[in-house]
Design an enzyme around this catalytic site. Structure first.
Site, PDB file in Angstrom:
ATOM      1  N   ASP A 484       0.774  -1.250   0.196  1.00 49.77           N
ATOM      2  CA  ASP A 484      -0.153  -0.117  -0.043  1.00 49.77           C
ATOM      3  C   ASP A 484       0.873   1.322   0.209  1.00 49.77           C
ATOM      4  O   ASP A 484       0.285   2.259  -0.113  1.00 49.77           O
ATOM      5  CB  ASP A 484      -0.778   0.034   1.130  1.00 49.77           C
ATOM      6  CG  ASP A 484      -0.119   0.293   2.639  1.00 49.77           C
ATOM      7  OD1 ASP A 484       0.790  -0.608   2.600  1.00 49.77           O
ATOM      8  OD2 ASP A 484      -0.455   0.968   3.537  1.00 49.77           O
ATOM      9  N   ARG A 488       6.589   4.512   4.410  1.00 47.27           N
ATOM     10  CA  ARG A 488       6.105   4.775   5.883  1.00 47.27           C
ATOM     11  C   ARG A 488       6.368   3.377   6.633  1.00 47.27           C
ATOM     12  O   ARG A 488       6.602   2.262   5.940  1.00 47.27           O
ATOM     13  CB  ARG A 488       4.823   5.487   6.084  1.00 47.27           C
ATOM     14  CG  ARG A 488       3.759   4.587   5.911  1.00 47.27           C
ATOM     15  CD  ARG A 488       2.514   5.618   5.813  1.00 47.27           C
ATOM     16  NE  ARG A 488       1.366   4.795   5.421  1.00 47.27           N
ATOM     17  CZ  ARG A 488       0.460   5.384   4.609  1.00 47.27           C
ATOM     18  NH1 ARG A 488       0.561   6.633   4.213  1.00 47.27           N
ATOM     19  NH2 ARG A 488      -0.816   4.827   4.602  1.00 47.27           N
ATOM     20  N   ASP A 489       6.001   3.432   7.842  1.00 49.12           N
ATOM     21  CA  ASP A 489       6.089   2.167   8.673  1.00 49.12           C
ATOM     22  C   ASP A 489       4.811   1.507   8.639  1.00 49.12           C
ATOM     23  O   ASP A 489       3.893   1.286   9.225  1.00 49.12           O
ATOM     24  CB  ASP A 489       6.406   2.353  10.224  1.00 49.12           C
ATOM     25  CG  ASP A 489       5.160   3.612  10.554  1.00 49.12           C
ATOM     26  OD1 ASP A 489       4.339   4.063  10.040  1.00 49.12           O
ATOM     27  OD2 ASP A 489       5.427   3.455  12.025  1.00 49.12           O
ATOM     28  N   GLU A 490       4.567   0.881   7.359  1.00 52.46           N
ATOM     29  CA  GLU A 490       3.370   0.236   7.186  1.00 52.46           C
ATOM     30  C   GLU A 490       3.551  -0.771   5.963  1.00 52.46           C
ATOM     31  O   GLU A 490       4.018  -2.142   6.296  1.00 52.46           O
ATOM     32  CB  GLU A 490       2.126   1.275   6.522  1.00 52.46           C
ATOM     33  CG  GLU A 490       0.880   0.356   6.364  1.00 52.46           C
ATOM     34  CD  GLU A 490      -0.328   1.484   6.161  1.00 52.46           C
ATOM     35  OE1 GLU A 490      -1.321   1.096   5.885  1.00 52.46           O
ATOM     36  OE2 GLU A 490      -0.123   2.682   6.441  1.00 52.46           O
ATOM     37  N   ASP A 497      -6.844  -2.369  -1.917  1.00 49.48           N
ATOM     38  CA  ASP A 497      -5.994  -1.594  -2.755  1.00 49.48           C
ATOM     39  C   ASP A 497      -5.722  -2.611  -4.039  1.00 49.48           C
ATOM     40  O   ASP A 497      -5.799  -2.054  -5.144  1.00 49.48           O
ATOM     41  CB  ASP A 497      -4.683  -0.891  -2.186  1.00 49.48           C
ATOM     42  CG  ASP A 497      -4.810  -0.245  -1.197  1.00 49.48           C
ATOM     43  OD1 ASP A 497      -5.521  -0.690  -0.210  1.00 49.48           O
ATOM     44  OD2 ASP A 497      -4.135   0.746  -1.031  1.00 49.48           O
ATOM     45  N   TRP A 554     -12.323  -5.052   0.540  1.00 46.44           N
ATOM     46  CA  TRP A 554     -11.205  -5.525   0.994  1.00 46.44           C
ATOM     47  C   TRP A 554     -11.120  -6.949   0.617  1.00 46.44           C
ATOM     48  O   TRP A 554     -10.488  -7.774  -0.187  1.00 46.44           O
ATOM     49  CB  TRP A 554     -10.876  -5.069   2.217  1.00 46.44           C
ATOM     50  CG  TRP A 554      -9.902  -3.601   2.036  1.00 46.44           C
ATOM     51  CD1 TRP A 554      -8.683  -3.527   2.545  1.00 46.44           C
ATOM     52  CD2 TRP A 554     -10.627  -2.246   1.802  1.00 46.44           C
ATOM     53  NE1 TRP A 554      -8.431  -1.953   2.182  1.00 46.44           N
ATOM     54  CE2 TRP A 554      -9.470  -1.556   1.707  1.00 46.44           C
ATOM     55  CE3 TRP A 554     -11.785  -1.810   1.476  1.00 46.44           C
ATOM     56  CZ2 TRP A 554      -9.570  -0.017   1.468  1.00 46.44           C
ATOM     57  CZ3 TRP A 554     -11.972  -0.536   1.022  1.00 46.44           C
ATOM     58  CH2 TRP A 554     -11.009   0.295   1.282  1.00 46.44           C
ATOM     59  N   GLU A 758      -1.682   8.917  -2.261  1.00 46.18           N
ATOM     60  CA  GLU A 758      -2.671   7.971  -1.476  1.00 46.18           C
ATOM     61  C   GLU A 758      -3.765   8.775  -1.446  1.00 46.18           C
ATOM     62  O   GLU A 758      -4.980   8.303  -1.578  1.00 46.18           O
ATOM     63  CB  GLU A 758      -2.057   7.790  -0.083  1.00 46.18           C
ATOM     64  CG  GLU A 758      -2.973   7.133   0.899  1.00 46.18           C
ATOM     65  CD  GLU A 758      -2.451   6.660   2.133  1.00 46.18           C
ATOM     66  OE1 GLU A 758      -2.869   5.973   2.752  1.00 46.18           O
ATOM     67  OE2 GLU A 758      -1.431   7.687   2.426  1.00 46.18           O
ATOM     68  N   HIS A 779       1.174   5.648  -3.958  1.00 53.54           N
ATOM     69  CA  HIS A 779       0.204   4.449  -3.643  1.00 53.54           C
ATOM     70  C   HIS A 779      -0.212   4.292  -5.444  1.00 53.54           C
ATOM     71  O   HIS A 779       0.170   5.083  -5.991  1.00 53.54           O
ATOM     72  CB  HIS A 779      -1.081   5.383  -3.121  1.00 53.54           C
ATOM     73  CG  HIS A 779      -1.458   4.752  -1.684  1.00 53.54           C
ATOM     74  ND1 HIS A 779      -0.482   4.632  -0.513  1.00 53.54           N
ATOM     75  CD2 HIS A 779      -2.522   4.103  -1.222  1.00 53.54           C
ATOM     76  CE1 HIS A 779      -1.127   3.749   0.417  1.00 53.54           C
ATOM     77  NE2 HIS A 779      -2.436   3.419  -0.146  1.00 53.54           N
TER      78      HIS A 779
END
Length: 907
Positions: A484, A488-490, A497, A554, A758, A779
């Site tokens: 996604d 970043r911390d993801e 998505d 999702w 995003e 994104h």
């Protein structure tokens, strides 16, 4: 027998070219066809498979001879010969016959090779670094060690020497890791994979890679060397990042096996066992989120070559193989595919140099530097700049994205990390000795090496930039899984998505193998009661809420993704493989919603995520629409594999009725009168025929109410322009495409976007940066408009009643002020092209249709004007049949070949 002009090309096995190390016991073989003639078809084929090139050419000692099969089939032909053993190398070709019975020459040979098919074929175990420090290496301390507030350990270095006393005929290395690995033989790096073995749920399935290492071995002493990284297994992963066993394991481990066949036929294996030695070296730590710290003074020249003195090294820990399945990597893996030169360098603060790469990308930077030993150069990575020219890092949250290199003080030194990746447009360099030249930093672009398959371009520079942004976003976020965000911390595999973007993805690149791998991840994550999850692979204990319950749009990825792969590539095996999982999902939804409205909150419900209107579209409306859509797609997939689909057809009709009773008014208004509500109702076929035109009119009115701007979030954006175009409003779709004011694609581009943001308001002139809590500038979800560019603007499409582009539709919709547009697509059956241009009222359309397919072609013919092809009236053109002539267009049927049509459009 007459010779055919028709010839087989682009041979593939399991969607890949010459795959090395597969574990499908009945691998599928496919080919495309080429010919300079029109209307060519395949009437028969013959596949031969042998153990070597000489046997194949002589047609002796064959593993399989399909015989002459009367069929036009060229996709997914299952190997039907003798059982294949581990490591078997298979060379194959195909001969085809054209529609008149003429035979082609055999194709050029292609290869596939089996991996280790039996668990008993693995001879070693998992090894890890031994206890205690090695040599004079000390663990890092302070800020370097305490990244993200937790300890990060040095990367283990592992080695083993072995002797080969005879000449080697063939050698294969099978390798994997719990964590990440890089492996070498006699000092030479093996393969070009990076971040291997890729991300899976290591508790359920671990991938391994296979390498041909014959040329790296020599008689006498040899050495195997490996370096390990924490990666997804033992490092920081996801927001609320944890390590030390919170997700999978506490430290990386290696599993490898070198199988050697000598010229005299004897065999030998070298595996990971207690004879290996371990140490630490210059990599002080390496983490996907934190970055890498490398001290070149700690390098150990020759450590991975024979004869190295390793007395100061330690033994290794050894664990049994365990019960987790080891599977051959089914896709192309992750690789560094491109280098990007810096475009400019600035110094916003003394000693702080910021390199502008000119493009938001994913990977890392290669550093070139000279200086004194002990000099530390730090690189930090960011997607945007603050107003003062410093890098903007707030949106990274706790991800540090920092690489540090300590010089050893020799001549020119070159460094790039091994076990991390960053999302970045800018590189901040501090500590550089002197003034860094522009070429001190080079971007290395890293992603899953899905082969490019399509291209789109037109007369609008802004739209071309949009297409480029879509492709760059796909490259950056397809990294072992569809992530996604890359910065970043993801960096999680959000299923919504993926399903939103999968059709666009399949037009830009060949993602058949990539999504086949990920669908195994999806099923691995499915809950016992049938729910597909919000993120895949599933991270338990990650701070995410109710991830065992798939959210609407999702969890539905478990249906939409395999359907899209089936439709795009004619792949029915992905349907068969995951059919039971799909039916469990459908049962799960039905049991929770017996009234056929998906209102029960089983977990998260994100609605039309990041819509500028917030939650204006009722979440239960979207949920019910997706459930109905699932039922329709499962019914189609059931028929495709010979299963009974009538129950799902009835389910679709019943949900449709419930949807209309709950959300649709007699005048065609849907739900809360939002753009996305109309879009899903129309796209998913949920409205009675008599209300479709009214609903489309309401959709246009809702767009006009927003000053002719879109207000769709993730869920609605991909369907918006196609729905408008199909409903007879292509002018409105083009207006949305061409907008340059907020919210629009053009607004992001006008403000410097080189990837898809995003959120529409990631940065605005009025408010600057959005909340750093969630503001990625790379994104792909809002880039799902790419499907419309191919299918409607260029007009390159597929008949909805077929799969794998067996029947093609060419139907461009000129408009939006465009003077020309062109798309090319390497389908599983061959290259398709559609290129049009308009000058005055003259409309020219050039198309390429591959052999063994047919196409329906729509050519504008305003006012009943005639159509020509190749300078002749279309009625007399070779290979063209006029199906009907309408007031504004002609509808034609063609076979394969190159065609040049001329028609007329309204001035």
């Amino acid at each position: 027998m007459t010779a055919a002009d028709l010839r087989p090309v682009h041979l593939k096995c399991e969607h890949r070219v010459d795959p090395l190390g597969i574990d499908e016991r009945s691998p599928r073989l496919s080919w495309a066809l080429a010919s300079e003639k029109r209307a060519e078809v395949q009437s028969a084929y013959r596949v031969l498979v042998a153990g070597g090139e000489e046997d194949l050419a002589a047609e002796t000692n064959l593993l399989w001879d399909s015989g002459r099969i009367k069929s036009g089939r060229s996709l997914g032909v299952e190997y039907g010969g003798e059982a294949l053993r581990s490591g078997a190398r298979c060379v194959w070709n195909v001969r085809v016959w054209d529609g008149e019975g003429g035979a082609s020459s055999p194709s050029e040979p292609a290869v596939f090779e089996m991996g280790l098919l039996e668990r008993s074929g693995w001879e070693g175990g998992w090894i890890s670094a031994g206890e205690g420090p090695a040599g004079d290496m000390e663990p890092p301390t302070g800020d370097e060690y305490d990244a993200l507030g937790n300890g990060l350990a040095p990367s283990p270095y592992l080695r083993r020497e072995f002797g080969l006393e005879k000449s080697v005929r063939r050698a294969r290395l099978y390798a994997t890791a719990r964590g990440l690995y890089e492996i070498s033989i006699n000092g030479a790096r093996v393969g070009d994979d990076v971040l291997a073995p890729g991300w899976t749920d290591y508790r359920k399935r671990i991938q391994y890679q296979t390498y041909d290492v014959t040329d790296l071995l020599r008689e006498g002493p040899n050495a195997l060397g490996a370096i390990l990284g924490d990666g997804w297994y033992a490092g920081f992963v996801g927001f609320d990042p944890k390590r030390a066993g919170a997700h999978y394991g506490t430290r990386p481990q290696l599993l490898a096996q070198l199988d050697v066949e000598y010229e005299d036929g004897a065999t030998e294996s070298v595996a990971t066992d207690g004879s290996w030695r371990s140490s630490t070296g210059p990599i002080l730590f390496s983490d996907l989120l934190a970055g890498e710290s490398y001290d070149a003074r700690k390098e150990m020249p020759g450590w991975n070559e024979p004869g190295f003195e390793d007395a100061g090294w330690h033994g290794v820990g050894v664990e049994p193989l365990g019960d987790v399945p080891l599977v051959a990597q089914p896709d192309e893996g992750v690789r560094a595919t491109e280098e990007v030169a810096a475009q400019a360098v600035a110094e916003p603060e003394g000693g702080v140099h910021v390199f502008d790469m000119g493009q938001n990308m994913v990977g890392w930077a290669r550093l070139k530097v000279r200086g004194e030993a002990g000099t530390a150069v730090r690189m930090r990575f960011a997607e945007a700049l603050n107003p003062d020219g410093t890098i903007y890092t707030e949106n990274l949250r706790s991800a540090r994205q920092t690489d540090t290199y300590v010089l050893k003080g020799e001549d020119e030194e070159v460094y790039e990390p091994r076990f991390t990746s960053h999302g970045f447009h800018y590189v901040e360099v501090t500590g550089y000795p002197g003034e860094p030249p522009l070429d001190a930093v080079v971007g290395r672009v890293v992603h899953s090496a899905t082969p490019p398959s399509g291209s789109f371009e037109c007369s609008s520079p802004m739209v071309n930039r949009l297409q480029s942004n879509i492709v760059w976003g796909q490259r950056g976020n397809f990294l072992s899984i569809p992530t996604d965000c890359p910065q970043r911390d993801e960096r999680l595999g959000w299923t919504g998505d993926a399903q939103i973007f999968v059709r666009t993805a399949s037009l830009n690149m060949d993602v058949a193998a990539f999504f086949a791998k990920w669908m195994d991840d999806v099923e691995d994550a499915q809950s016992p009661d049938g729910a597909f999850t919000d993120v895949v692979p599933l991270l338990e204990g990650s701070g995410l809420i109710n991830l065992s319950r798939g959210a609407p749009a999702w969890g539905d990825a478990g249906i939409i993704v395999p359907w899209t792969i089936y439709k795009t590539y004619g792949d029915t095996r992905i349907v068969r493989k995951h059919y039971d999982a799909m039916t469990r999902w459908m049962s799960y939804l039905h049991e929770a919603n017996p009234d056929l409205l998906r209102r029960n909150k089983l977990g998260n419900n994100y609605g039309d995520w990041l819509s500028p209107e917030g939650d204006a579209t009722p979440k239960d409306l979207l949920a019910t629409a997706y459930w109905a859509h699932d039922a329709k797609l499962v019914a189609e997939m059931s028929r495709a594999i010979g299963r009974e689909g009538a129950g799902y057809e009835s389910l679709f009709e019943n949900i449709k009725d419930a949807f209309n009773r709950a959300y649709v008014t007699p005048d065609g208004r849907v739900g809360a009168d939002t753009q996305t509500g109309y879009v899903v109702a129309l796209h998913m076929g949920l409205l009675p025929e008599e209300l479709r035109a009214k609903a489309a009119g309401h959709l246009v009115r809702a767009i006009e109410a927003k000053d002719w701007h879109l207000s769709t979030g993730f869920v609605g954006v991909g369907y918006l322009c196609p729905v408008l175009t199909e409903a007879g409003y292509p002018d409105v779709a083009y207006r949305l495409l061409n907008n340059e004011t907020y919210p629009s694609w053009g607004y992001t581009i006008k403000n410097g976007a080189t990837t898809i943001w995003e959120r529409w308001d990631g940065w605005t002139e009025e408010n600057g940066f959005q909340s750093p809590n969630m503001n990625s500038f790379n994104h792909y979800s809002l880039g799902s408009v790419g499907e419309w560019l191919y299918r409607y603007v260029a007009g390159l499409d597929m008949d909805p009643e077929t799969a794998g582009y067996g029947r093609i539709v060419i139907r461009p919709r000129p408009g939006g002020g465009l003077a020309h547009a062109r798309a090319e697509y390497d389908s599983v059956r061959g290259r398709i092209a559609s290129a049009w241009s308009v000058e005055g009222d003259r409309f020219e359309l050039g198309i390429d249709i591959p052999p063994n397919t047919t196409a329906t072609v729509y050519v504008p013919a305003e006012g009943g004007a005639g159509i020509s092809e190749g300078g002749k009236p279309v009625e007399r053109a070779e290979g063209v049949k006029v199906l009907k002539m309408e007031e504004k267009q002609g509808v034609l049927a063609v076979g394969s070949g190159r065609y040049e049509f001329v028609g007329r459009v309204a001035r």
